[in-house]
Design a protein around this motif. Sequence first.
Motif, PDB file in Angstrom:
ATOM      1  N   VAL A 193      44.211  44.471  47.916  1.00 45.46           N
ATOM      2  CA  VAL A 193      44.000  43.641  46.869  1.00 45.46           C
ATOM      3  C   VAL A 193      43.815  44.124  45.899  1.00 45.46           C
ATOM      4  O   VAL A 193      42.630  44.454  45.223  1.00 45.46           O
ATOM      5  CB  VAL A 193      43.578  42.293  46.641  1.00 45.46           C
ATOM      6  CG1 VAL A 193      44.500  41.062  45.117  1.00 45.46           C
ATOM      7  CG2 VAL A 193      44.711  41.012  47.807  1.00 45.46           C
ATOM      8  N   VAL A 194      44.375  44.550  44.172  1.00 39.18           N
ATOM      9  CA  VAL A 194      44.694  45.427  43.129  1.00 39.18           C
ATOM     10  C   VAL A 194      45.114  44.034  42.197  1.00 39.18           C
ATOM     11  O   VAL A 194      46.273  43.648  42.027  1.00 39.18           O
ATOM     12  CB  VAL A 194      45.059  45.619  42.899  1.00 39.18           C
ATOM     13  CG1 VAL A 194      44.981  46.949  41.662  1.00 39.18           C
ATOM     14  CG2 VAL A 194      44.562  47.026  43.763  1.00 39.18           C
ATOM     15  N   GLN A 195      43.957  43.973  41.548  1.00 38.67           N
ATOM     16  CA  GLN A 195      44.308  42.613  40.403  1.00 38.67           C
ATOM     17  C   GLN A 195      43.421  42.748  38.220  1.00 38.67           C
ATOM     18  O   GLN A 195      42.473  43.200  39.617  1.00 38.67           O
ATOM     19  CB  GLN A 195      44.313  40.702  40.269  1.00 38.67           C
ATOM     20  CG  GLN A 195      42.563  40.434  41.034  1.00 38.67           C
ATOM     21  CD  GLN A 195      43.020  39.348  41.618  1.00 38.67           C
ATOM     22  OE1 GLN A 195      43.243  38.992  42.393  1.00 38.67           O
ATOM     23  NE2 GLN A 195      41.519  38.133  41.239  1.00 38.67           N
ATOM     24  N   THR A 196      44.035  43.077  37.676  1.00 35.39           N
ATOM     25  CA  THR A 196      43.212  43.076  36.578  1.00 35.39           C
ATOM     26  C   THR A 196      43.281  42.215  35.711  1.00 35.39           C
ATOM     27  O   THR A 196      43.712  40.552  35.576  1.00 35.39           O
ATOM     28  CB  THR A 196      44.307  44.106  35.825  1.00 35.39           C
ATOM     29  OG1 THR A 196      45.609  43.356  34.752  1.00 35.39           O
ATOM     30  CG2 THR A 196      44.220  45.278  36.334  1.00 35.39           C
ATOM     31  N   ARG A 197      41.695  42.090  35.115  1.00 34.41           N
ATOM     32  CA  ARG A 197      41.438  40.703  34.101  1.00 34.41           C
ATOM     33  C   ARG A 197      42.699  40.878  32.311  1.00 34.41           C
ATOM     34  O   ARG A 197      42.366  42.272  31.920  1.00 34.41           O
ATOM     35  CB  ARG A 197      40.004  41.161  33.661  1.00 34.41           C
ATOM     36  CG  ARG A 197      39.654  39.466  33.276  1.00 34.41           C
ATOM     37  CD  ARG A 197      38.283  40.137  32.055  1.00 34.41           C
ATOM     38  NE  ARG A 197      38.102  39.367  31.065  1.00 34.41           N
ATOM     39  CZ  ARG A 197      37.047  39.458  30.742  1.00 34.41           C
ATOM     40  NH1 ARG A 197      35.712  39.519  31.029  1.00 34.41           N
ATOM     41  NH2 ARG A 197      36.980  38.071  29.341  1.00 34.41           N
ATOM     42  N   ARG A 198      42.994  40.040  32.334  1.00 31.38           N
ATOM     43  CA  ARG A 198      43.812  39.871  31.484  1.00 31.38           C
ATOM     44  C   ARG A 198      43.005  39.841  29.981  1.00 31.38           C
ATOM     45  O   ARG A 198      41.948  39.289  30.099  1.00 31.38           O
ATOM     46  CB  ARG A 198      44.732  38.605  31.863  1.00 31.38           C
ATOM     47  CG  ARG A 198      45.518  38.599  32.256  1.00 31.38           C
ATOM     48  CD  ARG A 198      46.068  37.572  32.341  1.00 31.38           C
ATOM     49  NE  ARG A 198      47.501  37.677  33.236  1.00 31.38           N
ATOM     50  CZ  ARG A 198      48.120  36.141  33.799  1.00 31.38           C
ATOM     51  NH1 ARG A 198      48.098  34.740  33.574  1.00 31.38           N
ATOM     52  NH2 ARG A 198      49.521  36.361  34.842  1.00 31.38           N
TER      53      ARG A 198
END
Length: 225
Positions: free
Chosen positions: A220-225
């Motif tokens: 899973v790849v997610q970025t901080r907004r």
Amino acid sequence: MTNEAAASGDDADLGDIQRQHWQSTYLANPGMYGEKPSTSAIQAAQIFGAAGARTILELGAGHGRDALHFARAGFTVHATDFSDVGLRQLRERADSESVEGLTTEIVDVRAPLPLPDASFDAVYAHMLLCMALSSEEIVTLVREIHRVLRPGGTLFYTVRHTGDAHYGSGIDHGDDIFEQGGFAVHFFARAFVDELAEGWELRRIDDFEEGALPRRLWSVVQTRR
């Protein structure tokens, strides 16, 4: 121990038991995962590099095959684990190979991360979130990861999921945690992945296999907004 006793919480704290199990395992099997980096680390390094990351926090570094890969690729790496045995093996190997840009710290992710706000460009956790952690502890940990990431920073994590052959077998500790061969695993449902992405930008989810069973995982790849 019966499944009912495990699920009821009558047994000793599972996380502490698992910590001792990993300590013993690393002592008995130095470098148990080999010297080559995992496929996940190779992929993560490419993603982090493309995002312009320079500093990486690794959670659950073990004896450090992935941390060493990141450091050799030119990243500054802070490798953490709850096993001082694994981290000692990592430091010994880094010293013997003159690998620079690598620090280590004993960290139990069930407690708040002892790190400053917005202090890393990327966080990497290969099969750490799916260890013997409750759903509540995992949610809290992902909030902590969000805190220590800089805005726009990237989280790359892998977990075993409910499509895995071991899901539902072995000792049932409740909360989708099952134990096989002394190792407890929290298997992830897709809805839980989505829950952990709330407040983030979810970039991608990939299904892959690892090991001889084979284990079924998501990266899973997610970025901080």
